[in-house]
Scaffold this motif. Structure first.
Motif, PDB file in Angstrom:
ATOM      1  N   ALA A  11      42.231 -33.926 -55.002  1.00 31.63           N
ATOM      2  CA  ALA A  11      43.441 -33.096 -54.940  1.00 31.63           C
ATOM      3  C   ALA A  11      43.458 -32.280 -53.642  1.00 31.63           C
ATOM      4  O   ALA A  11      44.519 -32.118 -53.022  1.00 31.63           O
ATOM      5  CB  ALA A  11      43.517 -32.182 -56.153  1.00 31.63           C
ATOM      6  N   THR A  12      42.296 -31.804 -53.226  1.00 29.07           N
ATOM      7  CA  THR A  12      42.204 -31.023 -51.985  1.00 29.07           C
ATOM      8  C   THR A  12      42.504 -31.897 -50.775  1.00 29.07           C
ATOM      9  O   THR A  12      43.245 -31.489 -49.875  1.00 29.07           O
ATOM     10  CB  THR A  12      40.811 -30.374 -51.856  1.00 29.07           C
ATOM     11  N   VAL A  13      41.948 -33.096 -50.738  1.00 26.70           N
ATOM     12  CA  VAL A  13      42.212 -34.016 -49.629  1.00 26.70           C
ATOM     13  C   VAL A  13      43.711 -34.336 -49.586  1.00 26.70           C
ATOM     14  O   VAL A  13      44.345 -34.294 -48.531  1.00 26.70           O
ATOM     15  CB  VAL A  13      41.375 -35.307 -49.751  1.00 26.70           C
ATOM     16  N   ARG A  14      44.289 -34.616 -50.743  1.00 24.39           N
ATOM     17  CA  ARG A  14      45.717 -34.949 -50.825  1.00 24.39           C
ATOM     18  C   ARG A  14      46.570 -33.777 -50.317  1.00 24.39           C
ATOM     19  O   ARG A  14      47.470 -33.955 -49.493  1.00 24.39           O
ATOM     20  CB  ARG A  14      46.071 -35.297 -52.277  1.00 24.39           C
ATOM     21  N   SER A  15      46.277 -32.561 -50.785  1.00 28.49           N
ATOM     22  CA  SER A  15      47.087 -31.401 -50.382  1.00 28.49           C
ATOM     23  C   SER A  15      46.884 -31.076 -48.900  1.00 28.49           C
ATOM     24  O   SER A  15      47.818 -30.625 -48.234  1.00 28.49           O
ATOM     25  CB  SER A  15      46.785 -30.186 -51.258  1.00 28.49           C
ATOM     26  N   THR A  16      45.691 -31.334 -48.375  1.00 20.36           N
ATOM     27  CA  THR A  16      45.436 -31.101 -46.956  1.00 20.36           C
ATOM     28  C   THR A  16      46.266 -32.062 -46.102  1.00 20.36           C
ATOM     29  O   THR A  16      46.842 -31.655 -45.093  1.00 20.36           O
ATOM     30  CB  THR A  16      43.932 -31.251 -46.635  1.00 20.36           C
ATOM     31  N   LEU A  17      46.352 -33.317 -46.520  1.00 17.14           N
ATOM     32  CA  LEU A  17      47.194 -34.285 -45.802  1.00 17.14           C
ATOM     33  C   LEU A  17      48.657 -33.845 -45.827  1.00 17.14           C
ATOM     34  O   LEU A  17      49.354 -33.925 -44.809  1.00 17.14           O
ATOM     35  CB  LEU A  17      47.055 -35.680 -46.420  1.00 17.14           C
ATOM     36  N   VAL A  18      49.119 -33.350 -46.951  1.00 18.36           N
ATOM     37  CA  VAL A  18      50.500 -32.870 -47.072  1.00 18.36           C
ATOM     38  C   VAL A  18      50.725 -31.685 -46.139  1.00 18.36           C
ATOM     39  O   VAL A  18      51.685 -31.658 -45.352  1.00 18.36           O
ATOM     40  CB  VAL A  18      50.823 -32.474 -48.541  1.00 18.36           C
ATOM     41  N   ASP A  19      49.827 -30.713 -46.211  1.00 16.56           N
ATOM     42  CA  ASP A  19      50.006 -29.483 -45.444  1.00 16.56           C
ATOM     43  C   ASP A  19      49.897 -29.702 -43.937  1.00 16.56           C
ATOM     44  O   ASP A  19      50.686 -29.154 -43.173  1.00 16.56           O
ATOM     45  CB  ASP A  19      48.973 -28.428 -45.866  1.00 16.56           C
ATOM     46  N   LEU A  20      48.925 -30.484 -43.517  1.00 14.71           N
ATOM     47  CA  LEU A  20      48.677 -30.640 -42.079  1.00 14.71           C
ATOM     48  C   LEU A  20      49.568 -31.674 -41.415  1.00 14.71           C
ATOM     49  O   LEU A  20      49.932 -31.523 -40.269  1.00 14.71           O
ATOM     50  CB  LEU A  20      47.222 -31.029 -41.828  1.00 14.71           C
ATOM     51  N   LEU A  21      49.874 -32.741 -42.132  1.00 14.45           N
ATOM     52  CA  LEU A  21      50.620 -33.832 -41.515  1.00 14.45           C
ATOM     53  C   LEU A  21      52.107 -33.791 -41.826  1.00 14.45           C
ATOM     54  O   LEU A  21      52.874 -34.585 -41.303  1.00 14.45           O
ATOM     55  CB  LEU A  21      50.037 -35.185 -41.949  1.00 14.45           C
ATOM     56  N   GLY A  22      52.498 -32.884 -42.721  1.00 11.78           N
ATOM     57  CA  GLY A  22      53.901 -32.798 -43.080  1.00 11.78           C
ATOM     58  C   GLY A  22      54.373 -33.977 -43.918  1.00 11.78           C
ATOM     59  O   GLY A  22      55.552 -34.305 -43.937  1.00 11.78           O
ATOM     60  N   ILE A  23      53.431 -34.619 -44.614  1.00 11.25           N
ATOM     61  CA  ILE A  23      53.784 -35.731 -45.493  1.00 11.25           C
ATOM     62  C   ILE A  23      54.406 -35.159 -46.763  1.00 11.25           C
ATOM     63  O   ILE A  23      53.920 -34.168 -47.298  1.00 11.25           O
ATOM     64  CB  ILE A  23      52.520 -36.558 -45.838  1.00 11.25           C
ATOM     65  N   ALA A  24      55.464 -35.774 -47.228  1.00 15.10           N
ATOM     66  CA  ALA A  24      56.107 -35.301 -48.451  1.00 15.10           C
ATOM     67  C   ALA A  24      55.123 -35.380 -49.618  1.00 15.10           C
ATOM     68  O   ALA A  24      54.422 -36.386 -49.769  1.00 15.10           O
ATOM     69  CB  ALA A  24      57.341 -36.137 -48.761  1.00 15.10           C
ATOM     70  N   GLU A  26      55.625 -35.985 -52.629  1.00 13.88           N
ATOM     71  CA  GLU A  26      55.931 -37.149 -53.468  1.00 13.88           C
ATOM     72  C   GLU A  26      55.302 -38.416 -52.891  1.00 13.88           C
ATOM     73  O   GLU A  26      54.830 -39.282 -53.621  1.00 13.88           O
ATOM     74  CB  GLU A  26      57.445 -37.355 -53.599  1.00 13.88           C
ATOM     75  N   ARG A  27      55.313 -38.514 -51.566  1.00 16.05           N
ATOM     76  CA  ARG A  27      54.699 -39.673 -50.899  1.00 16.05           C
ATOM     77  C   ARG A  27      53.189 -39.615 -51.063  1.00 16.05           C
ATOM     78  O   ARG A  27      52.550 -40.617 -51.404  1.00 16.05           O
ATOM     79  CB  ARG A  27      55.085 -39.668 -49.418  1.00 16.05           C
ATOM     80  N   ALA A  28      52.602 -38.443 -50.836  1.00 19.24           N
ATOM     81  CA  ALA A  28      51.147 -38.301 -50.956  1.00 19.24           C
ATOM     82  C   ALA A  28      50.688 -38.560 -52.384  1.00 19.24           C
ATOM     83  O   ALA A  28      49.577 -39.052 -52.597  1.00 19.24           O
ATOM     84  CB  ALA A  28      50.714 -36.912 -50.501  1.00 19.24           C
ATOM     85  N   ALA A  29      51.528 -38.254 -53.357  1.00 15.13           N
ATOM     86  CA  ALA A  29      51.168 -38.470 -54.761  1.00 15.13           C
ATOM     87  C   ALA A  29      50.972 -39.952 -55.063  1.00 15.13           C
ATOM     88  O   ALA A  29      50.282 -40.302 -56.017  1.00 15.13           O
ATOM     89  CB  ALA A  29      52.224 -37.870 -55.676  1.00 15.13           C
ATOM     90  N   PHE A  31      49.458 -42.035 -53.010  1.00 11.82           N
ATOM     91  CA  PHE A  31      48.250 -42.528 -52.341  1.00 11.82           C
ATOM     92  C   PHE A  31      47.196 -42.867 -53.377  1.00 11.82           C
ATOM     93  O   PHE A  31      46.931 -42.096 -54.287  1.00 11.82           O
ATOM     94  CB  PHE A  31      47.678 -41.477 -51.388  1.00 11.82           C
ATOM     95  N   ASN A  32      46.592 -44.042 -53.221  1.00  9.40           N
ATOM     96  CA  ASN A  32      45.493 -44.427 -54.108  1.00  9.40           C
ATOM     97  C   ASN A  32      44.302 -44.838 -53.261  1.00  9.40           C
ATOM     98  O   ASN A  32      44.328 -44.733 -52.042  1.00  9.40           O
ATOM     99  CB  ASN A  32      45.939 -45.529 -55.081  1.00  9.40           C
ATOM    100  N   GLU A  33      43.287 -45.307 -53.926  1.00  9.58           N
ATOM    101  CA  GLU A  33      42.024 -45.711 -53.289  1.00  9.58           C
ATOM    102  C   GLU A  33      42.239 -46.590 -52.055  1.00  9.58           C
ATOM    103  O   GLU A  33      41.555 -46.443 -51.056  1.00  9.58           O
ATOM    104  CB  GLU A  33      41.204 -46.469 -54.351  1.00  9.58           C
ATOM    105  N   ASN A  34      43.211 -47.492 -52.118  1.00  2.72           N
ATOM    106  CA  ASN A  34      43.399 -48.490 -51.063  1.00  2.72           C
ATOM    107  C   ASN A  34      44.525 -48.168 -50.082  1.00  2.72           C
ATOM    108  O   ASN A  34      44.832 -48.984 -49.221  1.00  2.72           O
ATOM    109  CB  ASN A  34      43.653 -49.861 -51.695  1.00  2.72           C
ATOM    110  N   THR A  35      45.135 -46.991 -50.207  1.00  4.61           N
ATOM    111  CA  THR A  35      46.217 -46.630 -49.292  1.00  4.61           C
ATOM    112  C   THR A  35      45.651 -46.471 -47.882  1.00  4.61           C
ATOM    113  O   THR A  35      44.761 -45.658 -47.661  1.00  4.61           O
ATOM    114  CB  THR A  35      46.886 -45.316 -49.730  1.00  4.61           C
TER     115      THR A  35
END
Length: 90
Positions: A11-24, A26-29, A31-35
């Protein structure tokens, strides 16, 4: 089955990608193992990688040494989560 700690790191890695990269979120949600990440996300360039590592260190309370960083850890979301979990949960 993921442990609570591993789920928290993911969850931390996912939220960091959202916050730093400006990824939506919903898009980050989705993401799975193979994304695929590096090379597949235009937002994740070499400058963003350095910022991402620093932010993960801060958010997870870990230290990432330069010699631990390689391109494979950014190939997929799962690889990045595994790396971060290995640092945070040991």
């Amino acid at each position: 089955m993921m442990s609570d700690g591993a789920a928290e790191v993911e969850a931390t890695v996912r939220s960091t990608l959202v916050d730093l990269l400006g990824i939506a979120p919903e898009r980050a949600a989705t993401f799975n193992e193979n994304t695929p990440l590096f090379g597949a996300l235009p937002e994740l360039d070499s400058m963003a990688v350095a910022t991402l590592l620093t932010e993960l260190e801060d958010r997870l309370g870990i230290t990432i040494d330069d010699d631990e960083v390689d391109v494979e850890m950014f190939e997929t979301f799962g690889a990045l989560v595994r790396f971060a979990s290995g640092k945070a949960l040991n």
